[in-house]
Every structure is written in C-alpha cells, then in structure tokens.
Design a protein around this motif. Sequence first.
Motif, PDB file in Angstrom:
ATOM      1  N   TYR A   1       0.780  -1.181   0.091  1.00  0.00           N
ATOM      2  CA  TYR A   1      -0.116  -0.074   0.102  1.00  0.00           C
ATOM      3  C   TYR A   1       0.721   1.255   0.104  1.00  0.00           C
ATOM      4  O   TYR A   1       0.839   2.001   1.322  1.00  0.00           O
ATOM      5  CB  TYR A   1      -0.956   0.187   1.187  1.00  0.00           C
ATOM      6  CG  TYR A   1      -1.904  -1.251   1.063  1.00  0.00           C
ATOM      7  CD1 TYR A   1      -3.161  -1.121   0.301  1.00  0.00           C
ATOM      8  CD2 TYR A   1      -1.695  -2.161   1.929  1.00  0.00           C
ATOM      9  CE1 TYR A   1      -3.986  -2.096   0.387  1.00  0.00           C
ATOM     10  CE2 TYR A   1      -2.634  -3.456   1.990  1.00  0.00           C
ATOM     11  CZ  TYR A   1      -3.695  -3.319   1.050  1.00  0.00           C
ATOM     12  OH  TYR A   1      -4.678  -4.443   1.074  1.00  0.00           O
TER      13      TYR A   1
ATOM     14  N   PHE B   1      -6.133  -1.335  -5.177  1.00  0.00           N
ATOM     15  CA  PHE B   1      -6.941  -2.221  -4.282  1.00  0.00           C
ATOM     16  C   PHE B   1      -8.447  -1.741  -4.543  1.00  0.00           C
ATOM     17  O   PHE B   1      -9.384  -2.173  -4.462  1.00  0.00           O
ATOM     18  CB  PHE B   1      -6.731  -1.823  -2.778  1.00  0.00           C
ATOM     19  CG  PHE B   1      -7.808  -2.538  -1.899  1.00  0.00           C
ATOM     20  CD1 PHE B   1      -7.897  -4.051  -1.777  1.00  0.00           C
ATOM     21  CD2 PHE B   1      -8.857  -1.811  -1.174  1.00  0.00           C
ATOM     22  CE1 PHE B   1      -8.996  -4.498  -1.152  1.00  0.00           C
ATOM     23  CE2 PHE B   1      -9.804  -2.465  -0.716  1.00  0.00           C
ATOM     24  CZ  PHE B   1      -9.932  -3.912  -0.615  1.00  0.00           C
TER      25      PHE B   1
ATOM     26  N   GLN C   1     -16.493  -9.335  -2.071  1.00  0.00           N
ATOM     27  CA  GLN C   1     -16.598  -8.606  -0.552  1.00  0.00           C
ATOM     28  C   GLN C   1     -17.082  -7.258  -0.394  1.00  0.00           C
ATOM     29  O   GLN C   1     -17.990  -7.104   0.409  1.00  0.00           O
ATOM     30  CB  GLN C   1     -15.108  -8.647  -0.130  1.00  0.00           C
ATOM     31  CG  GLN C   1     -14.473 -10.074   0.115  1.00  0.00           C
ATOM     32  CD  GLN C   1     -13.771 -10.688  -1.099  1.00  0.00           C
ATOM     33  OE1 GLN C   1     -14.305 -10.302  -2.200  1.00  0.00           O
ATOM     34  NE2 GLN C   1     -12.429 -11.356  -0.939  1.00  0.00           N
TER      35      GLN C   1
ATOM     36  N   GLY D   1     -13.843  -4.592   5.706  1.00  0.00           N
ATOM     37  CA  GLY D   1     -13.375  -5.205   4.520  1.00  0.00           C
ATOM     38  C   GLY D   1     -12.541  -6.537   4.371  1.00  0.00           C
ATOM     39  O   GLY D   1     -12.104  -7.017   3.700  1.00  0.00           O
ATOM     40  N   GLY D   2     -12.692  -6.971   5.755  1.00  0.00           N
ATOM     41  CA  GLY D   2     -12.019  -8.540   5.875  1.00  0.00           C
ATOM     42  C   GLY D   2     -10.746  -8.380   6.146  1.00  0.00           C
ATOM     43  O   GLY D   2      -9.867  -9.284   6.088  1.00  0.00           O
TER      44      GLY D   2
ATOM     45  N   ASN E   1      -5.875 -10.605   6.761  1.00  0.00           N
ATOM     46  CA  ASN E   1      -4.625 -10.633   6.539  1.00  0.00           C
ATOM     47  C   ASN E   1      -3.820 -10.706   7.521  1.00  0.00           C
ATOM     48  O   ASN E   1      -2.433 -10.494   7.241  1.00  0.00           O
ATOM     49  CB  ASN E   1      -4.577  -9.018   5.531  1.00  0.00           C
ATOM     50  CG  ASN E   1      -5.363  -9.000   4.498  1.00  0.00           C
ATOM     51  OD1 ASN E   1      -5.948  -7.879   4.359  1.00  0.00           O
ATOM     52  ND2 ASN E   1      -5.475  -9.962   3.561  1.00  0.00           N
TER      53      ASN E   1
ATOM     54  N   TYR F   1      -9.405 -13.656  -6.246  1.00  0.00           N
ATOM     55  CA  TYR F   1      -7.885 -13.552  -6.109  1.00  0.00           C
ATOM     56  C   TYR F   1      -7.225 -13.606  -7.477  1.00  0.00           C
ATOM     57  O   TYR F   1      -6.209 -13.441  -7.468  1.00  0.00           O
ATOM     58  CB  TYR F   1      -7.458 -14.028  -4.893  1.00  0.00           C
ATOM     59  CG  TYR F   1      -8.069 -13.705  -3.514  1.00  0.00           C
ATOM     60  CD1 TYR F   1      -7.298 -12.490  -2.868  1.00  0.00           C
ATOM     61  CD2 TYR F   1      -9.229 -14.048  -3.151  1.00  0.00           C
ATOM     62  CE1 TYR F   1      -8.119 -12.239  -1.747  1.00  0.00           C
ATOM     63  CE2 TYR F   1      -9.844 -13.744  -1.984  1.00  0.00           C
ATOM     64  CZ  TYR F   1      -9.072 -12.628  -1.352  1.00  0.00           C
ATOM     65  OH  TYR F   1      -9.803 -12.036  -0.061  1.00  0.00           O
TER      66      TYR F   1
ATOM     67  N   THR G   1      -5.581  -7.991  -9.668  1.00  0.00           N
ATOM     68  CA  THR G   1      -4.981  -8.235  -8.311  1.00  0.00           C
ATOM     69  C   THR G   1      -3.509  -8.928  -8.859  1.00  0.00           C
ATOM     70  O   THR G   1      -2.684  -8.583  -7.719  1.00  0.00           O
ATOM     71  CB  THR G   1      -5.935  -9.618  -7.948  1.00  0.00           C
ATOM     72  OG1 THR G   1      -7.186  -9.235  -8.032  1.00  0.00           O
ATOM     73  CG2 THR G   1      -5.518 -10.179  -6.612  1.00  0.00           C
TER      74      THR G   1
ATOM     75  N   PHE H   1      -1.623  -5.764  -8.215  1.00  0.00           N
ATOM     76  CA  PHE H   1      -1.546  -5.219  -7.198  1.00  0.00           C
ATOM     77  C   PHE H   1      -0.491  -6.140  -6.171  1.00  0.00           C
ATOM     78  O   PHE H   1       0.320  -5.560  -5.404  1.00  0.00           O
ATOM     79  CB  PHE H   1      -3.029  -5.695  -6.195  1.00  0.00           C
ATOM     80  CG  PHE H   1      -3.216  -5.448  -4.921  1.00  0.00           C
ATOM     81  CD1 PHE H   1      -3.158  -3.997  -4.295  1.00  0.00           C
ATOM     82  CD2 PHE H   1      -3.254  -6.423  -4.196  1.00  0.00           C
ATOM     83  CE1 PHE H   1      -3.497  -3.836  -2.916  1.00  0.00           C
ATOM     84  CE2 PHE H   1      -3.581  -6.380  -2.634  1.00  0.00           C
ATOM     85  CZ  PHE H   1      -3.380  -5.131  -2.232  1.00  0.00           C
TER      86      PHE H   1
ATOM     87  N   MET I   1      -1.295 -15.378  -1.243  1.00  0.00           N
ATOM     88  CA  MET I   1      -0.866 -14.957  -2.464  1.00  0.00           C
ATOM     89  C   MET I   1       0.612 -14.906  -2.664  1.00  0.00           C
ATOM     90  O   MET I   1       1.233 -14.744  -1.491  1.00  0.00           O
ATOM     91  CB  MET I   1      -1.405 -13.313  -2.469  1.00  0.00           C
ATOM     92  CG  MET I   1      -2.841 -13.161  -2.901  1.00  0.00           C
ATOM     93  SD  MET I   1      -3.173 -11.732  -3.931  1.00  0.00           S
ATOM     94  CE  MET I   1      -2.398 -10.418  -3.063  1.00  0.00           C
TER      95      MET I   1
ATOM     96  N   GLU J   1       0.596 -12.405   0.996  1.00  0.00           N
ATOM     97  CA  GLU J   1      -0.298 -12.110   1.799  1.00  0.00           C
ATOM     98  C   GLU J   1      -1.020 -13.582   2.099  1.00  0.00           C
ATOM     99  O   GLU J   1      -1.145 -14.348   1.232  1.00  0.00           O
ATOM    100  CB  GLU J   1      -1.373 -11.209   0.890  1.00  0.00           C
ATOM    101  CG  GLU J   1      -2.666 -10.711   1.600  1.00  0.00           C
ATOM    102  CD  GLU J   1      -3.581 -10.072   0.792  1.00  0.00           C
ATOM    103  OE1 GLU J   1      -3.852  -8.774   1.034  1.00  0.00           O
ATOM    104  OE2 GLU J   1      -3.965 -10.580  -0.218  1.00  0.00           O
TER     105      GLU J   1
ATOM    106  N   SER K   1      -5.074 -14.220   3.566  1.00  0.00           N
ATOM    107  CA  SER K   1      -6.383 -13.732   3.523  1.00  0.00           C
ATOM    108  C   SER K   1      -7.390 -14.799   4.215  1.00  0.00           C
ATOM    109  O   SER K   1      -7.822 -15.597   3.587  1.00  0.00           O
ATOM    110  CB  SER K   1      -7.042 -13.196   2.359  1.00  0.00           C
ATOM    111  OG  SER K   1      -8.032 -12.301   2.402  1.00  0.00           O
TER     112      SER K   1
END
Length: 328
Positions: A45, A53, A64, A168-169, A173, A213, A220, A223, A259, A288, A290
């Motif tokens: 980020y 994102f 989501q 956002g869940g 993470n 994903y 993605t 990202f 990921m 990552e 999730s």
Amino acid sequence: MPESPTSNWISGSVAAYRQPNARMLAEVAAGLSAPEKELPPKYFYDHNGSELFEEITRLPEYYQTRTERALLQAWMPRLIPELGTRSLVELGAGSAEKSRIILGAMRSAGATGTYVPIDVSASFLSQTASRLRREHPGLIVEPVVADIAEDFSPPAGLPHPLLYAFLGGTIGNFYPPAAIRLLGRIAAAMQPADRFLMGVDLRKDVRRIEAAYNDSQGVTAAFNRNMLLVLNHELGSNFDPAGFQHYAFYEQTNHRIEMHLVSQGEQDVNIPGIGLVHFSDGESLRTEISCKHDRKSVAELFAAAGLEIETWRPDPDLLFALVTGARA
Ligand code: SAH
Ligand code: AVI
C-alpha cells in the motif's frame, strides 16, 4: 494536519511512513532470509497500491466490498442511533468509501461526529481525509498514519461512545496471533459503551474465493506485483516485477487464500543494506494471507482478545458478515 492524538501514533504526513525505513529494511531482510520467503502485506500500500485495491473492490469477481456495503446500508441506520456513536475510529480505512455509510448514519442521528481514519498509506489517507472534510462539513477528521500491527494507544479526548471499525475483511490479512494482539489492544481501549464493528469474509465454495483473487483483468496480479515496486522505491532495490508471476490459491487447512509471487527463472535481486537475494526458478515469495471465517472462528478470536460477539449479520448468500463486539 492535526497533531497525533497520542505520542506513539504517527501523525498524518507522508514522511511519517517513509521514516521507518530501517524497520522496513529489517522486516524485508528477515522475510527474505526465511526458509519460505514472505513479506508483510502492508507493503502493497503506497498510493498506487491503494488505487489498485480500489480497482479490485469494483471487480465482478471481488464480491466482498459490494456485499459489505449492502450490509452496512441495511444495518447502520438502526445500529448507530442505538449505540449513540459520536466518534468513529477506523483501522485500515483506505478510501473510507463504505465508512461514509456509518458517518451518514451518525449525522442523521444528530452527532457532529469525529472520524479517525488510520492507515499506513499516507498520501492516500490524506486524500481520503480532504475528501471527507469537503463532503461532510462539520465532521472533525483526524487522520493517523500508523501501522495497526504495532502497539498503539487509543486517541485521547475523543467523544464517546466510540465505534472502532475494521472493515473489508482486513482482519484476515493477519495471522491469528497478530489478529488477537490487535483485537486485544482495541478491547483494552474500549469503554463500556464503546463497540467494535468488523467485516469478515466467510468460508464458502473454494472456486468463488479463488476467483476473487485471480480476476480476469489481472488487477490483483498488478496489486501483488506492486509490492516489488514499493520495495524498489523505498529501499532502492532492483526487483523486476515482470520476473515474478502472480499466484493465489485457497489453503484448506487454515481456511485462507495465500498470495505469492513466483520467480520466473533464477534471479538475484540487489537490495541496498541487505545485499543480493537469490530466487531460484519457481521459488515463491508469500505476500499475503487472507483468512476466511465463520461465526465460531470469529468467536474464538474475540474470546482470546477479551471481546464477545454481540451481533452477527451475514448477507443472505453467506458470503460476508458484519459482526459487532463488546468488551467481555
Ligand atoms: N477498509 C477499506 C480498505 C481495505 S484495504 C475497505 O474495506 O475497502 C486494507 C487497508 O488497510 C488499506 O488501506 C491499507 O493501506 C491498510 N493497511 C494494511 N495493513 C495495514 C497496517 N499494518 N497498518 C495500517 N493500515 C494497514
Ligand atoms: C484488504 N484485504 C482484506 C484484501 C483481501 O481480500 O484480503 C486485500 C486483497 N488482496 C488481494 N485482493 C484483495
């Protein structure tokens, strides 16, 4: 930009996140020297990563965000007046697009309102704060640039009752021990009338999760690779993003998406302050996890953190849930 509410929260300037480069270097050195290479997802980020994102949230495969938005729209107009919320403190706020639903409900309920969005993505956060001040005249916005995985104290002097939101869940993470530490700090900061509101992505058909994903437009993947650009920018490394392939799969045992970036061929990457890091052909760098939840797994996280579930609201298709918690 206002003062940081407490001394160990870093106040909202771009420099604030650049400053701990020594910390970034240490985390990158540790992560890349581990037997299975891994880096923390917070390094996705920078401003561009936050924009990517946002693009993900609009993808047809990424159910989501729109599911959580619908839940917030249905529920906040009732919940917020019930709680009498006067301040909203949001962890990992991003664009605060869905937070506007909570802020709107606060305004309708007559609260002037204070909003404290917390995020590592400094310039994106600053943009979010400016936009909110324009859109909600009278709302006090106090952005805080901070790593929520680190120790933090609650902002001092905010009007209570306070609602901590973690949407956002993003809890997914964090590895469970880190998630429990984070929730535990929130629990410890909560006064009796304060509440915690969290969005969680639910366990479901694996194909549905994996599609979210592995989107068809490759957003993605971009990202995921953005982490390498962040490292290049912040540390002066020479990762070639095209030399790594996006790989995301559901790991059944731990109920989580993983990921990875998979090295395409042998390569050595130079990271000033660390040196040459070797990647063998097909070697994987985990960027990552999730984690996906159900009511029981959330109740376990909450219990370990000193919280208890007060309400549990999944959407009708059982894709995503909003949960509120109080201090146990
Ligand atoms: N809450 C928003 C954004 C979710 S994306 C939504 O629901 O759409 C995750 C957000 O958390 C990003 O804005 C990212 O910058 C932030 N974030 C990720 N790890 C973080 C950390 N360790 N500390 C603070 N913010 C973090
Ligand atoms: C922010 N977080 C909840 C997202 C997720 O789904 O775990 C980040 C993300 N990674 C890939 N796509 C979206």
